[in-house]
Design a protein around this motif. Structure first.
Motif, PDB file in Angstrom:
ATOM      1  N   LYS A 104     -13.013 -19.436   0.170  1.00  0.00           N
ATOM      2  CA  LYS A 104     -11.825 -19.031  -0.583  1.00  0.00           C
ATOM      3  C   LYS A 104     -10.858 -18.252   0.303  1.00  0.00           C
ATOM      4  CE  LYS A 104     -13.900 -19.288  -5.080  1.00  0.00           C
ATOM      5  NZ  LYS A 104     -13.987 -18.743  -6.401  1.00  0.00           N
ATOM      6  N   GLU A 105     -11.041 -18.380   1.600  1.00  0.00           N
ATOM      7  CA  GLU A 105     -10.156 -17.734   2.568  1.00  0.00           C
ATOM      8  C   GLU A 105      -8.738 -18.269   2.398  1.00  0.00           C
ATOM      9  OE1 GLU A 105      -9.679 -17.710   7.416  1.00  0.00           O
ATOM     10  OE2 GLU A 105     -11.027 -19.126   6.471  1.00  0.00           O
ATOM     11  N   TYR A 106      -7.765 -17.373   2.391  1.00  0.00           N
ATOM     12  CA  TYR A 106      -6.378 -17.799   2.272  1.00  0.00           C
ATOM     13  C   TYR A 106      -5.739 -17.784   3.651  1.00  0.00           C
ATOM     14  CZ  TYR A 106      -1.639 -18.391   0.588  1.00  0.00           C
ATOM     15  OH  TYR A 106      -0.365 -18.879   0.372  1.00  0.00           O
ATOM     16  N   ASP A 107      -5.596 -18.962   4.214  1.00  0.00           N
ATOM     17  CA  ASP A 107      -4.938 -19.179   5.506  1.00  0.00           C
ATOM     18  C   ASP A 107      -4.080 -20.427   5.301  1.00  0.00           C
ATOM     19  OD1 ASP A 107      -4.169 -19.134   8.148  1.00  0.00           O
ATOM     20  OD2 ASP A 107      -6.042 -20.006   8.896  1.00  0.00           O
ATOM     21  N   PRO A 108      -2.916 -20.285   4.635  1.00  0.00           N
ATOM     22  CA  PRO A 108      -2.155 -21.445   4.168  1.00  0.00           C
ATOM     23  C   PRO A 108      -1.785 -22.443   5.262  1.00  0.00           C
ATOM     24  CG  PRO A 108      -0.806 -19.466   4.086  1.00  0.00           C
ATOM     25  CD  PRO A 108      -2.194 -19.035   4.448  1.00  0.00           C
ATOM     26  N   VAL A 109      -1.876 -23.712   4.880  1.00  0.00           N
ATOM     27  CA  VAL A 109      -1.547 -24.829   5.751  1.00  0.00           C
ATOM     28  C   VAL A 109      -0.514 -25.687   5.031  1.00  0.00           C
ATOM     29  CG1 VAL A 109      -2.459 -26.899   6.854  1.00  0.00           C
ATOM     30  CG2 VAL A 109      -3.848 -24.843   6.761  1.00  0.00           C
ATOM     31  N   VAL A 110       0.590 -25.969   5.717  1.00  0.00           N
ATOM     32  CA  VAL A 110       1.650 -26.788   5.134  1.00  0.00           C
ATOM     33  C   VAL A 110       1.590 -28.182   5.765  1.00  0.00           C
ATOM     34  CG1 VAL A 110       4.133 -27.063   4.845  1.00  0.00           C
ATOM     35  CG2 VAL A 110       3.124 -24.790   4.759  1.00  0.00           C
ATOM     36  N   VAL A 111       1.575 -29.190   4.915  1.00  0.00           N
ATOM     37  CA  VAL A 111       1.609 -30.580   5.359  1.00  0.00           C
ATOM     38  C   VAL A 111       2.925 -31.183   4.889  1.00  0.00           C
ATOM     39  CG1 VAL A 111       0.560 -32.863   5.087  1.00  0.00           C
ATOM     40  CG2 VAL A 111      -0.885 -30.846   5.298  1.00  0.00           C
ATOM     41  N   THR A 112       3.608 -31.874   5.789  1.00  0.00           N
ATOM     42  CA  THR A 112       4.816 -32.602   5.409  1.00  0.00           C
ATOM     43  C   THR A 112       4.627 -34.072   5.750  1.00  0.00           C
ATOM     44  OG1 THR A 112       5.943 -32.312   7.523  1.00  0.00           O
ATOM     45  CG2 THR A 112       6.293 -30.606   5.855  1.00  0.00           C
ATOM     46  N   VAL A 113       5.251 -34.915   4.953  1.00  0.00           N
ATOM     47  CA  VAL A 113       5.233 -36.354   5.192  1.00  0.00           C
ATOM     48  C   VAL A 113       6.667 -36.842   5.055  1.00  0.00           C
ATOM     49  CG1 VAL A 113       4.303 -38.588   4.485  1.00  0.00           C
ATOM     50  CG2 VAL A 113       2.935 -36.515   4.139  1.00  0.00           C
ATOM     51  N   ASP A 114       7.149 -37.539   6.066  1.00  0.00           N
ATOM     52  CA  ASP A 114       8.490 -38.120   6.032  1.00  0.00           C
ATOM     53  C   ASP A 114       8.403 -39.547   6.549  1.00  0.00           C
ATOM     54  OD1 ASP A 114      10.353 -35.961   5.211  1.00  0.00           O
ATOM     55  OD2 ASP A 114       9.465 -34.950   6.943  1.00  0.00           O
ATOM     56  N   GLY A 115       9.212 -40.417   5.973  1.00  0.00           N
ATOM     57  CA  GLY A 115       9.248 -41.793   6.444  1.00  0.00           C
ATOM     58  C   GLY A 115       9.606 -42.762   5.337  1.00  0.00           C
ATOM     59  N   VAL A 116       8.958 -43.922   5.391  1.00  0.00           N
ATOM     60  CA  VAL A 116       9.237 -45.005   4.445  1.00  0.00           C
ATOM     61  C   VAL A 116       7.910 -45.532   3.919  1.00  0.00           C
ATOM     62  CG1 VAL A 116      10.248 -47.310   4.202  1.00  0.00           C
ATOM     63  CG2 VAL A 116      11.304 -45.642   5.721  1.00  0.00           C
ATOM     64  N   TRP A 117       7.803 -45.676   2.596  1.00  0.00           N
ATOM     65  CA  TRP A 117       6.625 -46.279   1.985  1.00  0.00           C
ATOM     66  C   TRP A 117       7.085 -47.478   1.160  1.00  0.00           C
ATOM     67  CZ3 TRP A 117       1.678 -46.637   2.601  1.00  0.00           C
ATOM     68  CH2 TRP A 117       0.906 -47.234   1.600  1.00  0.00           C
ATOM     69  N   ARG A 118       6.659 -48.669   1.564  1.00  0.00           N
ATOM     70  CA  ARG A 118       7.030 -49.928   0.908  1.00  0.00           C
ATOM     71  C   ARG A 118       8.541 -50.044   0.702  1.00  0.00           C
ATOM     72  NH1 ARG A 118       1.998 -50.836  -3.282  1.00  0.00           N
ATOM     73  NH2 ARG A 118       0.477 -51.200  -1.648  1.00  0.00           N
ATOM     74  N   GLY A 119       9.266 -49.680   1.758  1.00  0.00           N
ATOM     75  CA  GLY A 119      10.714 -49.829   1.759  1.00  0.00           C
ATOM     76  C   GLY A 119      11.480 -48.689   1.119  1.00  0.00           C
ATOM     77  N   GLN A 120      10.798 -47.691   0.567  1.00  0.00           N
ATOM     78  CA  GLN A 120      11.456 -46.566  -0.104  1.00  0.00           C
ATOM     79  C   GLN A 120      11.283 -45.294   0.723  1.00  0.00           C
ATOM     80  OE1 GLN A 120      13.234 -46.902  -3.035  1.00  0.00           O
ATOM     81  NE2 GLN A 120      12.841 -49.060  -2.692  1.00  0.00           N
ATOM     82  N   ARG A 121      12.345 -44.529   0.862  1.00  0.00           N
ATOM     83  CA  ARG A 121      12.314 -43.269   1.619  1.00  0.00           C
ATOM     84  C   ARG A 121      11.359 -42.289   0.951  1.00  0.00           C
ATOM     85  NH1 ARG A 121      11.969 -39.572   4.642  1.00  0.00           N
ATOM     86  NH2 ARG A 121      13.559 -38.148   5.331  1.00  0.00           N
ATOM     87  N   VAL A 122      10.522 -41.619   1.756  1.00  0.00           N
ATOM     88  CA  VAL A 122       9.534 -40.664   1.257  1.00  0.00           C
ATOM     89  C   VAL A 122       9.708 -39.338   1.975  1.00  0.00           C
ATOM     90  CG1 VAL A 122       7.076 -40.141   1.149  1.00  0.00           C
ATOM     91  CG2 VAL A 122       7.847 -42.470   0.786  1.00  0.00           C
ATOM     92  N   SER A 123       9.680 -38.255   1.221  1.00  0.00           N
ATOM     93  CA  SER A 123       9.666 -36.907   1.789  1.00  0.00           C
ATOM     94  C   SER A 123       8.759 -36.073   0.894  1.00  0.00           C
ATOM     95  CB  SER A 123      11.068 -36.313   1.837  1.00  0.00           C
ATOM     96  OG  SER A 123      11.046 -35.070   2.496  1.00  0.00           O
ATOM     97  N   TYR A 124       7.690 -35.532   1.469  1.00  0.00           N
ATOM     98  CA  TYR A 124       6.676 -34.815   0.695  1.00  0.00           C
ATOM     99  C   TYR A 124       6.236 -33.588   1.478  1.00  0.00           C
ATOM    100  CZ  TYR A 124       2.104 -33.977  -1.524  1.00  0.00           C
ATOM    101  OH  TYR A 124       1.023 -33.419  -2.165  1.00  0.00           O
ATOM    102  N   GLN A 125       5.975 -32.514   0.777  1.00  0.00           N
ATOM    103  CA  GLN A 125       5.386 -31.343   1.413  1.00  0.00           C
ATOM    104  C   GLN A 125       4.462 -30.664   0.430  1.00  0.00           C
ATOM    105  OE1 GLN A 125       8.690 -28.792   2.531  1.00  0.00           O
ATOM    106  NE2 GLN A 125       8.091 -27.312   0.994  1.00  0.00           N
ATOM    107  N   ARG A 126       3.394 -30.080   0.968  1.00  0.00           N
ATOM    108  CA  ARG A 126       2.431 -29.382   0.123  1.00  0.00           C
ATOM    109  C   ARG A 126       1.779 -28.279   0.935  1.00  0.00           C
ATOM    110  NH1 ARG A 126      -2.101 -31.792  -3.914  1.00  0.00           N
ATOM    111  NH2 ARG A 126      -2.977 -29.791  -4.490  1.00  0.00           N
ATOM    112  N   THR A 127       1.536 -27.150   0.293  1.00  0.00           N
ATOM    113  CA  THR A 127       0.840 -26.040   0.926  1.00  0.00           C
ATOM    114  C   THR A 127      -0.571 -25.983   0.357  1.00  0.00           C
ATOM    115  OG1 THR A 127       2.913 -24.829   1.153  1.00  0.00           O
ATOM    116  CG2 THR A 127       0.882 -23.562   1.376  1.00  0.00           C
ATOM    117  N   PHE A 128      -1.556 -26.050   1.250  1.00  0.00           N
ATOM    118  CA  PHE A 128      -2.965 -25.949   0.878  1.00  0.00           C
ATOM    119  C   PHE A 128      -3.461 -24.545   1.220  1.00  0.00           C
ATOM    120  CE2 PHE A 128      -2.236 -30.430   1.714  1.00  0.00           C
ATOM    121  CZ  PHE A 128      -2.824 -31.036   0.618  1.00  0.00           C
TER     122      PHE A 128
END
Length: 144
Positions: A104-128
């Motif tokens: 349960k250690e809190y050491d936040p990690v941010v993941v971002t995803v940018d690009g194209v998925w099946r021809g559609q622009r994608v931008s995603y981010q999440r903090t774990f």
């Protein structure tokens, strides 16, 4: 400045992932190119420690191309593409693996995803909460 460096790295990796297969190869005739049947799917994943993508400098980045075949620098490209296809490209719909125990250690990690998925622009981010939680969200998409 950090945000500018993050965007420069993301755009550079996206351009490489999308345009890389086109360099140095002759273009085939449309009737003989099976890849012309697929909408492009090329993504750039970044990961860094911190609370938000605006303040995090990426520590790792990988590319993932899923159409027509799985490729890129992602360590588990084939299984990551299969998971994304099953979730129809919805990163929030990726299942969390059962039976995994993380601290349960809190050491936040941010993941971002940018690009194209099946021809559609994608931008995603999440903090774990930490890297363990990130790695077990889905089987292989975020394990890089």
């Amino acid at each position: 400045m950090r945000n500018t460096a993050r965007w420069a790295a993301t755009l550079g990796l996206t351009a490489t992932a999308v345009c890389g297969p086109l360099t140095g190869a002759a273009l085939a005739e449309p009737s003989t190119a099976p890849s012309a049947l697929y909408a492009p799917s090329a993504l750039v994943f970044t990961m860094g420690h911190g609370d938000s993508a605006a303040t995090v400098t990426p520590e790792r980045a990988v590319t993932l191309t899923c159409a027509p075949t799985a490729s890129g620098t992602h360590p588990a490209a084939s299984s990551a593409c299969a998971e994304l296809r099953a979730a129809d490209g919805d990163f929030d719909a990726l299942a969390v693996r059962d039976g995994v125990l993380c601290t349960k250690e809190y050491d936040p990690v941010v993941v971002t995803v940018d690009g194209v998925w099946r021809g559609q622009r994608v931008s995603y981010q999440r903090t774990f909460a930490n890297e363990c939680v990130k790695s077990f969200h889905g089987s292989s998409v975020f394990t890089f």
